[in-house]
Design a protein around this motif. Structure first.
Motif, short mmCIF file in Angstrom:
data_model
loop_
_atom_site.label_atom_id
_atom_site.label_comp_id
_atom_site.label_asym_id
_atom_site.label_seq_id
_atom_site.Cartn_x
_atom_site.Cartn_y
_atom_site.Cartn_z
N VAL A 52 48.23 44.60 54.19
CA VAL A 52 46.97 44.80 53.48
C VAL A 52 46.68 43.55 52.65
O VAL A 52 47.56 43.03 51.97
N ALA A 53 45.44 43.09 52.71
CA ALA A 53 44.99 41.95 51.91
C ALA A 53 43.68 42.32 51.23
O ALA A 53 42.90 43.10 51.76
N ALA A 54 43.46 41.75 50.05
CA ALA A 54 42.23 41.99 49.31
C ALA A 54 41.49 40.68 49.16
O ALA A 54 42.05 39.68 48.72
N LEU A 55 40.21 40.67 49.57
CA LEU A 55 39.37 39.49 49.44
C LEU A 55 38.26 39.77 48.42
O LEU A 55 37.79 40.90 48.30
N ASP A 56 37.85 38.71 47.73
CA ASP A 56 36.66 38.79 46.88
C ASP A 56 35.46 38.74 47.84
O ASP A 56 35.27 37.75 48.53
N PRO A 57 34.67 39.81 47.91
CA PRO A 57 33.57 39.83 48.88
C PRO A 57 32.47 38.80 48.58
O PRO A 57 31.70 38.45 49.46
N ALA A 58 32.41 38.29 47.35
CA ALA A 58 31.40 37.29 47.01
C ALA A 58 31.79 35.89 47.48
O ALA A 58 30.95 35.12 47.89
N SER A 59 33.10 35.57 47.42
CA SER A 59 33.54 34.20 47.73
C SER A 59 34.47 34.10 48.94
O SER A 59 34.68 33.01 49.45
N GLY A 60 35.06 35.21 49.35
CA GLY A 60 36.03 35.19 50.43
C GLY A 60 37.42 34.81 49.99
O GLY A 60 38.34 34.72 50.78
N GLY A 61 37.59 34.60 48.70
CA GLY A 61 38.89 34.21 48.16
C GLY A 61 39.88 35.36 48.18
O GLY A 61 39.50 36.52 47.99
N LEU A 62 41.14 35.04 48.41
CA LEU A 62 42.20 36.04 48.41
C LEU A 62 42.48 36.50 46.99
O LEU A 62 42.64 35.68 46.08
N LEU A 63 42.51 37.80 46.78
CA LEU A 63 42.82 38.38 45.47
C LEU A 63 44.27 38.85 45.46
O LEU A 63 44.79 39.30 46.48
N ARG A 64 44.87 38.77 44.35
CA ARG A 64 46.28 39.20 44.22
C ARG A 64 46.34 40.55 43.58
O ARG A 64 45.58 40.98 42.86
#
Length: 64
Positions: A52-64
């Motif tokens: 499972v990975a979480a991305l910031d939907p605004a920037s596409g950056g990986l969230l921790r």
């Protein structure tokens, strides 16, 4: 808040397209994405292998 782009999910890539069709951001994945959900302001991606990975939907950056 609403996003100013559309999220497009394929098996191995997530893409954000602006109103003009231009690519805002693009993220490639090393495994097939089996599920994609917007949860609590995060784009949660679950791979076929169960990661499972979480991305910031605004920037596409990986969230921790």
């Amino acid at each position: 808040p609403r996003l100013d782009h559309v999220l497009v999910q394929s098996e191995v890539e997530t893409v954000a397209l602006g109103p003009d069709g231009a690519v805002r951001w693009r993220v490639a994945h090393s495994d097939v994405i089996a599920a994609a959900e917007l949860v609590g302001g995060r784009l949660m991606l679950t791979s076929f292998g169960g990661d499972v990975a979480a991305l910031d939907p605004a920037s596409g950056g990986l969230l921790r």
